[in-house]
Design a protein around this motif. Structure first.
Motif, short mmCIF file in Angstrom:
data_model
loop_
_atom_site.label_atom_id
_atom_site.label_comp_id
_atom_site.label_asym_id
_atom_site.label_seq_id
_atom_site.Cartn_x
_atom_site.Cartn_y
_atom_site.Cartn_z
N ALA A 186 16.06 23.53 51.69
CA ALA A 186 16.55 23.41 50.32
C ALA A 186 17.17 24.69 49.80
N ARG A 187 17.44 25.64 50.68
CA ARG A 187 17.95 26.94 50.25
C ARG A 187 19.25 26.87 49.46
N PRO A 188 20.23 26.03 49.82
CA PRO A 188 21.45 25.95 48.98
C PRO A 188 21.15 25.57 47.54
N GLY A 189 20.24 24.62 47.34
CA GLY A 189 19.89 24.23 45.98
C GLY A 189 19.17 25.34 45.23
N ILE A 190 18.30 26.06 45.91
CA ILE A 190 17.60 27.17 45.29
C ILE A 190 18.58 28.28 44.93
N ALA A 191 19.55 28.54 45.82
CA ALA A 191 20.57 29.54 45.52
C ALA A 191 21.38 29.14 44.30
N PHE A 192 21.70 27.85 44.21
CA PHE A 192 22.49 27.38 43.07
C PHE A 192 21.74 27.61 41.76
N VAL A 193 20.47 27.19 41.69
CA VAL A 193 19.73 27.33 40.43
C VAL A 193 19.45 28.80 40.13
N ALA A 194 19.33 29.63 41.16
CA ALA A 194 19.12 31.07 40.93
C ALA A 194 20.34 31.66 40.24
N ILE A 195 21.54 31.37 40.75
CA ILE A 195 22.75 31.89 40.13
C ILE A 195 22.97 31.28 38.75
N TRP A 196 22.69 29.99 38.63
CA TRP A 196 22.83 29.33 37.33
C TRP A 196 21.91 29.97 36.29
N THR A 197 20.70 30.30 36.70
CA THR A 197 19.75 30.93 35.78
C THR A 197 20.24 32.31 35.35
N ILE A 198 20.74 33.10 36.29
CA ILE A 198 21.25 34.43 35.95
C ILE A 198 22.40 34.33 34.96
N VAL A 199 23.30 33.40 35.19
CA VAL A 199 24.45 33.23 34.28
C VAL A 199 23.98 32.82 32.89
N GLN A 200 22.99 31.92 32.81
CA GLN A 200 22.48 31.49 31.51
C GLN A 200 21.80 32.64 30.76
N VAL A 201 21.09 33.48 31.49
CA VAL A 201 20.35 34.57 30.85
C VAL A 201 21.28 35.73 30.51
#
Length: 271
Positions: A186-201
């Motif tokens: 599931a690493r691609p999905g985890i990478a996606f939400v990690a970057i999405w979280t950084i952008v939101q914050v």
């Protein structure tokens, strides 16, 4: 003729939309190097004095570091908790599971940061987390968790259960299955939400502005709010230079992730 006219109008519309989005980016690139920047996009009077003035500000560059601390810390908290929660919701059958997910997502959209501003401040004050990065991280992570859990659950559902069963036969414990079997798939999905979280914050203004009072702890999004003259007018020299530096980390993260993953997140493997 009708087809040609329709295609022509479609191309014109795309050009207009492209210009609409390109003008702010052009201003972001050109204005920091202009001795007298305005809100218009024009050929600049080339200078590096804007960056020199920015460097003289005692809090400006430090606020970029504060933004990195808050963004990375929130991302780690969110991804860790969301990975565990989404895996549990994916594998454990509980009554009303889907309703719980949709309810969490709906409530996180309805109860925004503005609506919860007063109780959030009271809660952080009660547990002595006012003016701390930890308090900001916890509040931001709490607001992002429902969406991240909802996204990650689809990736967890796509991980074949046969992989986990094989690992159990070899004596793997639950945390070993999660870390060595499920997470790599599931690493691609985890990478996606990690970057999405950084952008939101990264661009969040309200929560840090509410909880951080010391200028040495404030992130860049809040620090930019202070770049005004004594008469209340925006100092475009400082704002333009700071905006370019503020945007660079997110741009670099995008190119890094795009090169590594290509943003091709298909949701794992089907068994």
């Amino acid at each position: 003729m009708r087809k040609v006219l329709g295609r022509t109008l479609f191309i014109v519309l795309l050009v207009v939309i492209g210009i609409f989005f390109a003008l702010p980016m052009a201003w972001l690139v050109v204005a920091p190097f202009d001795a007298n920047p305005t809100m218009a996009v024009k050929w600049p009077e080339w200078t590096l004095g804007n960056f020199q003035r920015l460097a003289e500000n005692p809090y400006a560059l430090g606020s970029i570091g504060n933004s990195l601390i808050i963004a990375i810390g929130t991302m780690l908290i969110t991804v860790l908790l969301a990975t565990i929660a989404s895996y549990a919701l994916s594998r454990v059958r509980i009554p009303g599971r889907d309703g719980l997910l949709y309810g969490m997502l709906l409530l996180s959209s309805i109860v925004t940061g503005t609506a919860a501003m007063v109780p959030t401040f009271q809660l952080m004050n009660a547990i002595n987390l006012i003016n701390t990065h930890t308090g900001v991280m916890l509040v931001l992570a709490g607001g992002l968790l429902p969406t991240v859990v909802f996204i990650l659950k689809d990736f967890m559902d796509s991980v074949p259960k046969s992989y986990e069963e094989s690992a159990r036969l070899y004596g793997a414990k639950p945390y070993q299955i999660l870390s060595h079997v499920v997470v790599p798939v599931a690493r691609p999905g985890i990478a996606f939400v990690a970057i999405w979280t950084i952008v939101q914050v990264w661009g969040n203004f309200l929560v840090p502005f509410l909880l951080l009072r010391d200028p040495t702890t404030q992130p860049a999004a809040v620090m930019m709010y202070t770049f005004y003259t004594e008469s209340g007018q925006a100092d475009l020299r400082l704002i333009s230079a700071f905006s370019l530096i503020f945007a660079l980390p997110v741009i670099l993260i995008y190119f890094f992730v795009n090169r590594k993953f290509g943003f091709r997140f298909y949701g794992g493997i089907k068994s």
